[in-house]
Motif scaffolding. Structure first.
Motif, PDB file in Angstrom:
ATOM      1  N   TYR A  23     -54.101  12.407  58.370  1.00  0.00           N
ATOM      2  CA  TYR A  23     -54.137  11.000  58.766  1.00  0.00           C
ATOM      3  C   TYR A  23     -53.973  10.025  57.607  1.00  0.00           C
ATOM      4  CZ  TYR A  23     -55.626  12.794  63.279  1.00  0.00           C
ATOM      5  OH  TYR A  23     -55.684  13.470  64.480  1.00  0.00           O
ATOM      6  N   LYS A  26     -55.663   6.399  57.237  1.00  0.00           N
ATOM      7  CA  LYS A  26     -56.524   6.226  58.408  1.00  0.00           C
ATOM      8  C   LYS A  26     -57.594   7.309  58.518  1.00  0.00           C
ATOM      9  CE  LYS A  26     -53.112   3.753  61.207  1.00  0.00           C
ATOM     10  NZ  LYS A  26     -52.356   3.733  62.492  1.00  0.00           N
ATOM     11  N   TYR A  29     -61.342   6.564  58.997  1.00  0.00           N
ATOM     12  CA  TYR A  29     -61.849   6.184  60.312  1.00  0.00           C
ATOM     13  C   TYR A  29     -62.115   7.410  61.187  1.00  0.00           C
ATOM     14  CZ  TYR A  29     -59.786   1.813  58.682  1.00  0.00           C
ATOM     15  OH  TYR A  29     -59.447   0.711  57.933  1.00  0.00           O
TER      16      TYR A  29
END
Length: 375
Positions: A23, A26, A29
């Protein structure tokens, strides 16, 4: 050699390293807070095993995974744990070895009720191969809340086929005629007139208030309302607290509707923040489908809240026809249809209704459709 197996807590460092590769920016998160909330500390886990299935190399690297998120499901008069299929991913260097199929297969085989809603086309193809069947479709809606001149100009550029012509006259239109400013003013004026007319029809006897705590009043409301829906994730105070108060990276606001001192519904909103686009999300809404006044009042509250923050769009979704009508009456337009896929290994004959039309209650925050940042 690559092994496909269920993950254990000892695999967390390797899984987190995999998430970083999968990811990129990201990944923060995805773990550690969200991963622990979603999988390790999920209050609906039926046992101590992790609902994460991984592809592991001989040297211990995780190169692929498929996971499941547990939620409590009411099916007619019974309760069952639903496993939402999610986070299926294989690192690019290891694709073409059937790892995606195998991690999803073992995930499916370990859950009596296993379901996916929002997923990549490749995952949808695998779920169909595994025997998943479609359930009630979910309609996604969107409407304008407020538009600024810059967004209008960017939108026009994106939709114009002749880019050269637009660039040639763009500076003149924007600087000399203030085209985008006038356009935004006309659009916002039209939206405001529409919303004024809609607000004038709202039942003034319905009182809307923001709720900062989820009390036992939500349990009483759930007990009263649950019979209106054949199949629905159980929305009692325990679930709502876990999903909307404890979920990392989220900023939900909850509003309740009361009439004659009695709770008649609620709506849960999220205000998107960077790196997300300028959007307000109606994550959840619950009211009697026959109570048009409460539905209208709750949706009107959402529109006013989002417009006050100058958000550009509002998104919502529902599988319930009465809710869909309420959204359309509030100026929402159909954006797309989502067809969930379900695999049922339960032998309970009453569960045949799972695949009958018109039974499922599904919305914008079911599955992990609403997560930060949204896709």
């Amino acid at each position: 050699m690559i092994t496909i197996r269920r993950a254990t807590l000892e695999d967390k460092p390797a899984i987190f390293a995999f998430l970083e590769k999968a990811y990129g920016d990201k990944a923060r998160y995805k773990y550690p807070e969200r991963w622990e909330w979603q999988f390790e500390k999920n209050p609906y886990k039926p046992n101590d095993e992790l609902p994460v299935f991984i592809a592991v190399t001989e040297d211990g690297q995780v190169v692929g995974q498929s996971a499941a998120m547990y939620e409590p499901l009411k099916i007619e008069q019974e309760s069952q744990i639903l496993a939402w299929a999610l986070d299926a991913y294989v690192l690019e260097a290891y694709r073409g070895q059937n790892l995606g199929f195998e991690t999803l297969r073992i995930n499916c085989e370990n859950h009596p009720l296993w379901m996916g809603m929002v997923m990549a086309p490749s995952s949808r193809h695998i779920l169909l191969k595994l025997g998943c069947q479609p359930t009630d479709k979910v309609i996604a809606f969107r409407r304008m809340a407020h538009i600024d001149p810059d967004s209008l100009w960017i939108g026009l550029q994106n939709r114009t086929l002749d880019k050269h012509l637009l660039r040639k006259f763009g500076t003149f239109l924007v600087k000399n005629l203030r085209f985008s400013y006038l356009g935004a003013w006309f659009i916002n004026t039209g939206v405001n007139i529409q919303d004024f007319l809609i607000s004038s029809r709202i039942d003034k006897n319905i009182k809307i208030q923001e709720c900062t705590t989820i009390s036992d009043e939500f349990d009483k409301f759930w007990q009263k309302i649950q019979g209106k829906f054949s199949i629905i994730v159980e929305r009692d105070s325990t679930f709502l607290t876990w999903k909307y108060h404890n979920q990392p990276n989220m900023n939900y606001k909850i509003f309740t509707a009361h009439k004659n001192g009695e709770m008649t519904g609620y709506i849960i909103l999220r205000f998107a923040k960077p790196p997300e686009s300028n959007t307000g999300i109606i994550a959840d809404i619950l009211a009697d489908p026959d109570d048009r006044d409460t539905l209208a009042a709750l949706i009107n509250t959402a529109v006013r809240q989002f417009k006050a923050e100058n958000l550009k769009y509002i998104s919502a979704a529902s599988s319930i026809p009465a809710y869909q009508r309420a959204f359309r009456n509030a100026g929402f337009l159909k954006q797309k249809e989502i067809v969930p896929l379900l695999h049922n290994r339960c032998e309970n004959p009453s569960y045949r209704c799972l695949f009958d039309s018109g039974h499922w209650f599904l919305g914008r925050s079911d599955h992990d459709w609403d997560q930060f940042p949204y896709a």
